[in-house]
Scaffold this motif. Structure first.
Motif: not given
Length: 352
Positions: A190-194, A202-206, A243-245
């Motif tokens: 569910a990555g937010a994309g580029k 955002l997914e990297d931060k989580i 998607k992740l928010s």
């Protein structure tokens, strides 16, 4: 590598299980006082409330309520124990054991997914494995924590309602590791994309919250080298497109007593030993630390090193995680200095 050997019961194993000697009327489980487990035996005689059972070449007498029927061998290594014909404690334990021995660490029991910690790494958390579970229903794929995560994700998208995953167990059961896998799964599917070029997504931060949380919240105990000494309630937010928010976390029950005292076979929180690892060149000078961990009483009463943990590597991961999470250098060093303050406080002396 192909994760299938660690997920799916092979044809050879199924045939081997079916060939096991079995009598549908006489094969039973009986308690083993020696280790608190169970032994398989054959009924030789039944009386009013007593049953004679042949166990390891010796006939023993048990009460009727102590004896449990053995499941047919075709059920050995069953993926869902709710499908077993007999659901006694011995049957559930045997199925869990026989799967674990064959390196199948996940097993369903109705709505629950049971994970038995192998204390070694299996290649079942790769992107290739994630692809197996993405978009699939639970009954279409082998038992796995990814199937639970996918079920919650599909439930949220289908109903529009919040979903919860409860990960619980005793110390060393694998709660922390499975929590990380759930977060990694959501970050991947569910990555937010580029994001903007040069900026972490955002997914990297989580995902990068994990090195920080583990450094300042995990410690070695007698039973577990990387035990979470706090509870956490993690909320992961998704937008209408799935998607992740965002994400937030509530942390509670931090074991504060460990800061000033450790048992001989335990260790304080990893962060103190990470600071002493020399991974960050100017850290000791900035925090006014010596080169000897034993100069600091608060954090040297128990173990100071752990064979399974590389403090230097963990310090690198934590330091990089702060950068990805958006901490400035001053903010990052303020955290390090505050951590070092606890070490110095243990050396304070008071006169009256």
């Amino acid at each position: 590598p192909d994760p299938s050997p660690w997920l799916v019961v092979s044809h050879d194993l199924k045939e081997k299980n079916k060939a096991k000697p079995y009598d549908p009327k006489k094969s039973v489980w009986v308690p083993n006082k020696a280790d608190g487990g169970y032994l398989e035996g054959l009924i030789t005689e039944k009386t009013a409330n007593k049953i004679s059972v042949l166990v390891n070449g010796e006939v023993k007498i048990f009460k009727e309520d102590q004896v449990c029927q053995v499941n047919p061998p075709k059920f050995d290594c069953a993926e869902d124990m709710a499908n077993l014909t007999y659901l006694g404690d011995a049957c559930v334990l045997w199925n869990s054991v026989v799967r674990y021995v064959n390196q199948l660490i996940y097993t369903y029991s109705g709505l629950f997914c049971i994970a038995i910690n192998p204390y070694k790494r299996f290649p079942i958390y790769t992107h290739r494995t994630m692809e197996i579970y993405t978009g699939k229903r639970r009954n279409e794929v082998p038992p796995h924590i990814f199937a639970i995560a996918e079920g919650a994700y599909q439930g949220m998208q289908t109903t529009g309602n919040n979903q919860s995953i409860l990960i619980t167990g005793e110390s060393g059961a694998g709660k922390t590791e499975n929590t990380k896998k759930v977060i990694a799964y959501f970050a991947t599917v569910a990555g937010a994309g580029k994001s903007k070029e040069g900026e972490p997504g955002l997914e990297d931060k989580i995902v990068q919250t994990n090195p920080v949380l583990e450094a300042w919240g995990n410690a070695k105990t007698v039973r577990n080298d990387n035990s979470s000494r706090f509870g956490k309630f993690i909320r992961i937010h998704f937008n209408q497109a799935g998607k992740l928010s965002g994400a937030d976390m509530v942390v509670y029950l931090l074991e504060k007593s460990r800061l000033t005292y450790q048992q001989p076979l335990e260790r304080c929180y990893h962060s103190f030993y990470n600071l002493m690892s020399d991974q960050v060149a100017d850290l000791k000078e900035t925090c006014l630390l010596s080169n000897n961990i034993y100069d600091y009483w608060y954090v040297s009463q128990g173990k100071t090193t752990v064979p399974s943990i590389d403090d230097k590597e963990d310090m690198q991961y934590a330091d990089e995680a702060f950068d990805i999470l958006g901490f400035s250098k001053d903010e990052k060093y303020d955290v390090y200095r505050n951590t070092a303050c606890m070490m110095h406080m243990g050396n304070m002396e008071y006169w009256t």
